[in-house]
Design a protein around this motif. Sequence first.
Motif, PDB file in Angstrom:
ATOM      1  N   MET A   1       0.851  -1.388  -0.089  1.00 43.17           N
ATOM      2  CA  MET A   1       0.115   0.259  -0.086  1.00 43.17           C
ATOM      3  C   MET A   1       0.866   1.464  -0.085  1.00 43.17           C
ATOM      4  O   MET A   1       1.931   1.342   0.867  1.00 43.17           O
ATOM      5  CB  MET A   1      -0.901  -0.259   1.576  1.00 43.17           C
ATOM      6  N   THR A   2       0.518   2.107  -1.096  1.00 47.70           N
ATOM      7  CA  THR A   2       1.385   3.595  -1.193  1.00 47.70           C
ATOM      8  C   THR A   2       0.732   4.474  -0.428  1.00 47.70           C
ATOM      9  O   THR A   2      -0.023   4.412   0.153  1.00 47.70           O
ATOM     10  CB  THR A   2       0.961   3.805  -2.522  1.00 47.70           C
ATOM     11  N   GLY A   3       1.443   5.474   0.454  1.00 43.68           N
ATOM     12  CA  GLY A   3       0.879   6.630   1.006  1.00 43.68           C
ATOM     13  C   GLY A   3       2.275   6.900   1.984  1.00 43.68           C
ATOM     14  O   GLY A   3       3.175   6.710   2.209  1.00 43.68           O
ATOM     15  N   LEU A   4       1.876   7.881   3.377  1.00 41.34           N
ATOM     16  CA  LEU A   4       2.790   8.262   3.891  1.00 41.34           C
ATOM     17  C   LEU A   4       2.625   7.781   5.117  1.00 41.34           C
ATOM     18  O   LEU A   4       1.815   6.336   5.524  1.00 41.34           O
ATOM     19  CB  LEU A   4       2.661   9.703   4.517  1.00 41.34           C
ATOM     20  N   ARG A   5       3.751   7.846   5.780  1.00 40.96           N
ATOM     21  CA  ARG A   5       3.592   6.894   6.785  1.00 40.96           C
ATOM     22  C   ARG A   5       3.446   7.558   8.084  1.00 40.96           C
ATOM     23  O   ARG A   5       3.990   8.268   8.268  1.00 40.96           O
ATOM     24  CB  ARG A   5       5.760   6.246   7.306  1.00 40.96           C
ATOM     25  N   TYR A   6       2.790   7.135   9.400  1.00 40.45           N
ATOM     26  CA  TYR A   6       2.325   7.874  10.546  1.00 40.45           C
ATOM     27  C   TYR A   6       2.767   7.050  11.329  1.00 40.45           C
ATOM     28  O   TYR A   6       2.509   5.467  11.453  1.00 40.45           O
ATOM     29  CB  TYR A   6       0.530   7.717  10.355  1.00 40.45           C
ATOM     30  N   VAL A   7       3.841   7.652  13.009  1.00 43.88           N
ATOM     31  CA  VAL A   7       4.264   6.932  13.305  1.00 43.88           C
ATOM     32  C   VAL A   7       3.638   7.537  14.781  1.00 43.88           C
ATOM     33  O   VAL A   7       3.305   8.436  15.645  1.00 43.88           O
ATOM     34  CB  VAL A   7       5.623   7.071  12.730  1.00 43.88           C
ATOM     35  N   TYR A   8       3.524   5.880  15.464  1.00 49.54           N
ATOM     36  CA  TYR A   8       2.857   6.154  16.863  1.00 49.54           C
ATOM     37  C   TYR A   8       3.644   6.560  17.629  1.00 49.54           C
ATOM     38  O   TYR A   8       3.582   6.587  18.632  1.00 49.54           O
ATOM     39  CB  TYR A   8       1.924   4.475  16.880  1.00 49.54           C
ATOM     40  N   ALA A   9       4.973   5.379  17.321  1.00 50.37           N
ATOM     41  CA  ALA A   9       5.706   4.896  19.123  1.00 50.37           C
ATOM     42  C   ALA A   9       7.035   4.219  18.216  1.00 50.37           C
ATOM     43  O   ALA A   9       7.023   4.000  16.761  1.00 50.37           O
ATOM     44  CB  ALA A   9       5.378   4.381  20.547  1.00 50.37           C
ATOM     45  N   VAL A  10       7.860   4.152  18.968  1.00 53.73           N
ATOM     46  CA  VAL A  10       9.672   3.709  19.298  1.00 53.73           C
ATOM     47  C   VAL A  10       9.373   2.411  20.186  1.00 53.73           C
ATOM     48  O   VAL A  10       9.094   2.954  21.259  1.00 53.73           O
ATOM     49  CB  VAL A  10      10.524   4.282  18.993  1.00 53.73           C
ATOM     50  N   CYS A  11       9.852   1.991  20.039  1.00 48.84           N
ATOM     51  CA  CYS A  11       9.561   0.827  21.222  1.00 48.84           C
ATOM     52  C   CYS A  11      11.116  -0.509  21.437  1.00 48.84           C
ATOM     53  O   CYS A  11      11.568  -1.373  19.459  1.00 48.84           O
ATOM     54  CB  CYS A  11       8.589   0.007  22.167  1.00 48.84           C
ATOM     55  N   HIS A  12      11.749  -0.958  22.135  1.00 47.89           N
ATOM     56  CA  HIS A  12      12.477  -2.472  22.212  1.00 47.89           C
ATOM     57  C   HIS A  12      11.814  -3.057  20.935  1.00 47.89           C
ATOM     58  O   HIS A  12      10.270  -2.663  21.251  1.00 47.89           O
ATOM     59  CB  HIS A  12      13.024  -2.161  22.752  1.00 47.89           C
ATOM     60  N   VAL A  41       6.083   1.842  15.106  1.00 43.75           N
ATOM     61  CA  VAL A  41       5.256   0.888  14.646  1.00 43.75           C
ATOM     62  C   VAL A  41       4.312   2.463  14.161  1.00 43.75           C
ATOM     63  O   VAL A  41       4.591   3.579  13.992  1.00 43.75           O
ATOM     64  CB  VAL A  41       3.980   1.388  16.143  1.00 43.75           C
ATOM     65  N   VAL A  42       4.239   2.316  12.701  1.00 45.16           N
ATOM     66  CA  VAL A  42       3.536   2.597  11.888  1.00 45.16           C
ATOM     67  C   VAL A  42       2.408   2.039  10.880  1.00 45.16           C
ATOM     68  O   VAL A  42       1.949   1.303  10.885  1.00 45.16           O
ATOM     69  CB  VAL A  42       4.374   2.980  10.717  1.00 45.16           C
ATOM     70  N   SER A  43       1.344   3.092  10.689  1.00 48.90           N
ATOM     71  CA  SER A  43       0.452   2.782   9.446  1.00 48.90           C
ATOM     72  C   SER A  43       0.994   3.767   8.232  1.00 48.90           C
ATOM     73  O   SER A  43       1.519   4.444   7.911  1.00 48.90           O
ATOM     74  CB  SER A  43      -0.529   3.126  10.421  1.00 48.90           C
ATOM     75  N   HIS A  44       0.294   2.994   6.797  1.00 46.82           N
ATOM     76  CA  HIS A  44       0.275   4.099   6.296  1.00 46.82           C
ATOM     77  C   HIS A  44      -1.010   4.824   5.756  1.00 46.82           C
ATOM     78  O   HIS A  44      -2.215   4.681   6.204  1.00 46.82           O
ATOM     79  CB  HIS A  44       0.146   2.888   4.034  1.00 46.82           C
ATOM     80  N   VAL A  45      -0.789   5.814   5.801  1.00 51.13           N
ATOM     81  CA  VAL A  45      -2.013   6.984   5.539  1.00 51.13           C
ATOM     82  C   VAL A  45      -2.270   8.008   4.765  1.00 51.13           C
ATOM     83  O   VAL A  45      -0.769   8.031   4.054  1.00 51.13           O
ATOM     84  CB  VAL A  45      -1.832   8.134   6.482  1.00 51.13           C
ATOM     85  N   PRO A  46      -3.134   8.942   3.689  1.00 50.82           N
ATOM     86  CA  PRO A  46      -3.197   8.300   2.568  1.00 50.82           C
ATOM     87  C   PRO A  46      -2.606  10.346   2.945  1.00 50.82           C
ATOM     88  O   PRO A  46      -2.961  10.964   3.758  1.00 50.82           O
ATOM     89  CB  PRO A  46      -4.599   8.983   1.962  1.00 50.82           C
ATOM     90  N   GLU A  47      -2.007  10.631   1.630  1.00 47.78           N
ATOM     91  CA  GLU A  47      -1.283  12.320   1.516  1.00 47.78           C
ATOM     92  C   GLU A  47      -2.636  13.245   1.661  1.00 47.78           C
ATOM     93  O   GLU A  47      -1.728  14.330   1.910  1.00 47.78           O
ATOM     94  CB  GLU A  47      -0.522  12.122   0.155  1.00 47.78           C
ATOM     95  N   ARG A  48      -3.847  12.227   0.707  1.00 46.07           N
ATOM     96  CA  ARG A  48      -5.194  13.902   0.645  1.00 46.07           C
ATOM     97  C   ARG A  48      -5.360  14.625   1.885  1.00 46.07           C
ATOM     98  O   ARG A  48      -5.605  15.232   2.249  1.00 46.07           O
ATOM     99  CB  ARG A  48      -5.893  12.945  -0.086  1.00 46.07           C
ATOM    100  N   ASP A  49      -5.422  13.551   2.922  1.00 52.43           N
ATOM    101  CA  ASP A  49      -5.136  13.464   4.630  1.00 52.43           C
ATOM    102  C   ASP A  49      -4.169  14.426   5.580  1.00 52.43           C
ATOM    103  O   ASP A  49      -4.565  15.064   5.890  1.00 52.43           O
ATOM    104  CB  ASP A  49      -6.175  12.375   5.084  1.00 52.43           C
TER     105      ASP A  49
END
Length: 257
Positions: A1-12, A41-49
């Motif tokens: 899936m294309t799109g930007l990367r939304y980052v929630y957190a960094v962890c071990h 920890v990331v999700s793909h999110v649409p560039e339009r938003d």
Amino acid sequence: MTGLRYVYAVCHPLGAPLQAELTGVAGDPPRLLTHHGLIAVVSHVPERDFAEQPLRAHLEDLDWLTETARAHQGVIDALTVVTTPLPLRLGTVFRDDSGVRVMMEAREDDFRHTLDRLEGRVEWGVKVYVESEPEETGEPAEKAASGRDYLRQRRRYVRAHEDLWQQAEEFASRLHAVLSSHAEDSRLHAPQNATLSGISGQNVLNAAYLVSRHESEEFVELVDRTKDDVPGLRVELTGPWAAYSFAGEETGEGDTT
């Protein structure tokens, strides 16, 4: 899936898998991006938003913001069950995986230091409110027989109001001192605005406490024992949360250019 990367957190690396069928912001399941033994920890999110301009506009939309914040928090809560996450600010977005890795590379030492400090710890929130009073309008309850009686009743009301606020402030200071002594760290936040929060009463303490998971039960019991100490006050406990107040996040700005 294309799109930007939304980052929630960094962890071990996670000690157990995230719950099945977990969805994040924009309905996309969170994914794990590894870099030098750390996990983003990331999700793909649409560039339009989520590109810079539309994101800025969306952040002024209360309904959109509420839905996004709920999805963001859902992922953080799921992470908190299986690890100690270092949560990033709402709306942290990068162009692609490479952008996320560049961010992790630049902040690797800080991330490792903070994760080590937060390991095995959670955040508890404690708020103290002055409950709404019967004469909240400032008018005496009894009908005055004369102007002098009215002024006398007003003085009694004002004195009672001042006494309650003094008791509230003294109680809040004592409670914060006690809870801080049973926590590894604490933060005092600005009191909540009752109009914006929609919660009854005036907020006189809004604090966060960093507590070991193993000592959380004792901390909760300590708060519970104080709840009826002063009539007219309400103590609220929330948590356990990921340690937002202690994450040291200076900025949530990503790289979407």
